[in-house]
Design a protein around this motif. Structure first.
Motif, PDB file in Angstrom:
ATOM      1  N   ILE A 141      -1.544  -9.484  20.987  1.00 15.12           N
ATOM      2  CA  ILE A 141      -2.140 -10.828  21.042  1.00 15.12           C
ATOM      3  C   ILE A 141      -1.092 -11.903  21.347  1.00 15.12           C
ATOM      4  N   ASP A 142       0.147 -11.478  21.637  1.00 15.98           N
ATOM      5  CA  ASP A 142       1.228 -12.385  22.054  1.00 15.98           C
ATOM      6  C   ASP A 142       1.597 -13.388  20.956  1.00 15.98           C
ATOM      7  N   VAL A 143       1.821 -12.847  19.763  1.00 21.07           N
ATOM      8  CA  VAL A 143       2.303 -13.626  18.621  1.00 21.07           C
ATOM      9  C   VAL A 143       3.611 -13.002  18.148  1.00 21.07           C
ATOM     10  N   GLU A 144       4.565 -13.825  17.706  1.00 24.05           N
ATOM     11  CA  GLU A 144       5.844 -13.305  17.244  1.00 24.05           C
ATOM     12  C   GLU A 144       5.742 -12.844  15.791  1.00 24.05           C
ATOM     13  N   TYR A 145       5.938 -11.544  15.569  1.00 22.19           N
ATOM     14  CA  TYR A 145       5.822 -10.964  14.235  1.00 22.19           C
ATOM     15  C   TYR A 145       6.749 -11.652  13.232  1.00 22.19           C
ATOM     16  N   GLU A 146       7.967 -11.943  13.654  1.00 25.09           N
ATOM     17  CA  GLU A 146       8.957 -12.506  12.745  1.00 25.09           C
ATOM     18  C   GLU A 146       8.577 -13.895  12.238  1.00 25.09           C
ATOM     19  N   LYS A 147       7.669 -14.580  12.927  1.00 30.70           N
ATOM     20  CA  LYS A 147       7.290 -15.942  12.536  1.00 30.70           C
ATOM     21  C   LYS A 147       6.067 -16.003  11.626  1.00 30.70           C
ATOM     22  N   LEU A 148       5.414 -14.885  11.385  1.00 35.11           N
ATOM     23  CA  LEU A 148       4.186 -14.880  10.592  1.00 35.11           C
ATOM     24  C   LEU A 148       4.384 -15.543   9.229  1.00 35.11           C
ATOM     25  N   ARG A 156       0.842  -1.199   0.000  1.00 35.76           N
ATOM     26  CA  ARG A 156       0.000   0.000   0.000  1.00 35.76           C
ATOM     27  C   ARG A 156       0.877   1.249   0.000  1.00 35.76           C
ATOM     28  N   LYS A 157       0.242   2.430  -0.090  1.00 29.62           N
ATOM     29  CA  LYS A 157       1.001   3.685  -0.063  1.00 29.62           C
ATOM     30  C   LYS A 157       1.379   4.017   1.368  1.00 29.62           C
ATOM     31  N   ASP A 158       2.381   3.315   1.840  1.00 25.87           N
ATOM     32  CA  ASP A 158       2.820   3.421   3.222  1.00 25.87           C
ATOM     33  C   ASP A 158       4.301   3.089   3.260  1.00 25.87           C
ATOM     34  N   THR A 159       4.962   3.490   4.322  1.00 30.11           N
ATOM     35  CA  THR A 159       6.386   3.170   4.447  1.00 30.11           C
ATOM     36  C   THR A 159       6.559   1.812   5.121  1.00 30.11           C
ATOM     37  N   GLU A 160       7.615   1.120   4.766  1.00 23.74           N
ATOM     38  CA  GLU A 160       7.909  -0.180   5.382  1.00 23.74           C
ATOM     39  C   GLU A 160       8.078  -0.034   6.883  1.00 23.74           C
ATOM     40  N   GLU A 161       8.682   1.081   7.294  1.00 25.40           N
ATOM     41  CA  GLU A 161       8.892   1.334   8.725  1.00 25.40           C
ATOM     42  C   GLU A 161       7.561   1.410   9.465  1.00 25.40           C
ATOM     43  N   ASN A 162       6.599   2.137   8.898  1.00 27.93           N
ATOM     44  CA  ASN A 162       5.291   2.256   9.542  1.00 27.93           C
ATOM     45  C   ASN A 162       4.585   0.911   9.631  1.00 27.93           C
ATOM     46  N   VAL A 163       4.619   0.148   8.529  1.00 24.81           N
ATOM     47  CA  VAL A 163       3.923  -1.139   8.512  1.00 24.81           C
ATOM     48  C   VAL A 163       4.523  -2.083   9.551  1.00 24.81           C
ATOM     49  N   LYS A 164       5.820  -2.118   9.657  1.00 23.29           N
ATOM     50  CA  LYS A 164       6.472  -2.981  10.648  1.00 23.29           C
ATOM     51  C   LYS A 164       6.096  -2.559  12.067  1.00 23.29           C
ATOM     52  N   LYS A 165       6.010  -1.259  12.307  1.00 22.56           N
ATOM     53  CA  LYS A 165       5.581  -0.785  13.624  1.00 22.56           C
ATOM     54  C   LYS A 165       4.155  -1.234  13.917  1.00 22.56           C
ATOM     55  N   ASN A 166       3.296  -1.166  12.893  1.00 20.28           N
ATOM     56  CA  ASN A 166       1.908  -1.604  13.061  1.00 20.28           C
ATOM     57  C   ASN A 166       1.836  -3.089  13.400  1.00 20.28           C
ATOM     58  N   TYR A 167       2.656  -3.891  12.715  1.00 21.67           N
ATOM     59  CA  TYR A 167       2.685  -5.325  13.017  1.00 21.67           C
ATOM     60  C   TYR A 167       3.071  -5.569  14.463  1.00 21.67           C
ATOM     61  N   LYS A 168       4.078  -4.864  14.921  1.00 16.66           N
ATOM     62  CA  LYS A 168       4.540  -5.090  16.286  1.00 16.66           C
ATOM     63  C   LYS A 168       3.489  -4.661  17.308  1.00 16.66           C
ATOM     64  N   ILE A 169       2.720  -3.618  16.972  1.00 19.51           N
ATOM     65  CA  ILE A 169       1.648  -3.182  17.871  1.00 19.51           C
ATOM     66  C   ILE A 169       0.620  -4.293  18.061  1.00 19.51           C
ATOM     67  N   ILE A 170       0.143  -4.867  16.961  1.00 21.01           N
ATOM     68  CA  ILE A 170      -0.928  -5.863  17.068  1.00 21.01           C
ATOM     69  C   ILE A 170      -0.403  -7.221  17.526  1.00 21.01           C
ATOM     70  N   THR A 171       0.767  -7.634  17.046  1.00 27.82           N
ATOM     71  CA  THR A 171       1.262  -8.959  17.455  1.00 27.82           C
ATOM     72  C   THR A 171       1.686  -8.964  18.916  1.00 27.82           C
ATOM     73  N   ASN A 172       2.226  -7.868  19.403  1.00 28.99           N
ATOM     74  CA  ASN A 172       2.556  -7.787  20.831  1.00 28.99           C
ATOM     75  C   ASN A 172       1.291  -7.877  21.678  1.00 28.99           C
TER      76      ASN A 172
END
Length: 271
Positions: free
Chosen positions: A70-77, A52-68
């Motif tokens: 629900i206690d899921v490891e972002y790197e394993k998705l 999407r029209k977004d930065t990789e940095e922002n998207v990764k931050k968003n992943y860490k917000i939601i995975t943290n």
């Protein structure tokens, strides 16, 4: 049938879970909203789409917000490369840490391995969740109108039964927030595809409109698939939330005219 997902609010973050899935204690899962992230513009704010029209940095931050949360490891998705088809992949821990689009041309993911987090993406298309609490098997499926025509939900149940010995009567299924019949307007060629796939029973879920177009109830067509494959009605949960009606809560490709972000379904069997 059960109506409604449970909304959870933590500060600005809001996400949903399925009560029947929560009750099993077997999974960590969620369906995201667009609320509680760091993205801006058309992707405000919890965009999970790298395309999407977004930065990789922002998207990764968003992943860490939601995975943290629900206690899921972002790197394993385990990511798939969704193409609106009916291919379903059996996933193992070998598929973790492979990055975006690792599974090419796949719209459905199934696993029986604990600790393997699955993820699929949406912005109006229909999210399908599957959990067999007896055999401990989970599945996530992206079912847009093309996937619904191809009956990817039905094929997921068949694959769970054949591969893992699941029994349809034990499987819990859920349909997440997505475009409702109120906003899913199509032309006659699309209607013809549904009639070809489902026969005349599809007409029960199609309405003609004064402008010469038609509206289709994708939720009920997926439920029809479930019932025909032996899913018990009381094991079905329908969020009954239209993403197009609620664009302040959900990204909607149709309502935002393609200028939007991505929602996600995430689910993992507990270790």
């Amino acid at each position: 049938m059960n109506i409604g997902f449970k909304h959870h609010k933590v500060g600005e973050l809001e996400y949903l879970t399925i009560p029947s899935f929560d009750d099993t204690g077997l999974v960590k899962h969620c369906f995201t909203t667009r609320l509680g992230g760091v993205s801006s513009g058309e992707c405000t704010s919890l965009n999970l789409g790298f395309n999407r029209k977004d930065t990789e940095e922002n998207v990764k931050k968003n992943y860490k917000i939601i995975t943290n949360q629900i206690d899921v490891e972002y790197e394993k998705l385990v990511f798939s490369n969704q193409v609106h088809e009916d291919k379903i992949a059996i996933v193992s821990d070998n598929d973790m840490r492979q990055g975006l689009g690792h599974l090419k041309g796949v719209d459905g993911l199934i696993t029986n391995q604990p600790g393997v987090p699955l993820i699929t993406f949406y912005a109006d298309c229909v999210p399908l969740f599957f959990l067999d609490p007896v055999k401990k098997v989970i599945g996530l499926v992206h079912s847009g109108w093309r996937g619904t025509v191809k009956k990817i939900g039905e094929k997921t149940i068949e694959k769970m039964n054949k591969t893992f010995g699941c029994n349809s009567q034990n499987i819990l299924v859920a349909i997440g927030p997505s475009i409702g019949q109120c906003h899913f307007e199509v032309d006659k060629p699309v209607v013809d595809e549904f009639i070809k796939a489902y026969g005349q029973q599809a007409s029960n879920f199609i309405e003609g409109k004064e402008n010469g177009k038609y509206s289709i109830d994708l939720w009920q067509l997926n439920i029809l698939q479930f019932i025909e494959k032996g899913i018990i009605e009381e094991n079905i949960t329908l969020a009954k939330e239209c993403s197009s009606c609620n664009k302040d809560m959900y990204f909607s490709h149709r309502e935002d005219k393609g200028k939007t972000g991505s929602l996600a379904s995430i689910m993992q069997l507990n270790v």
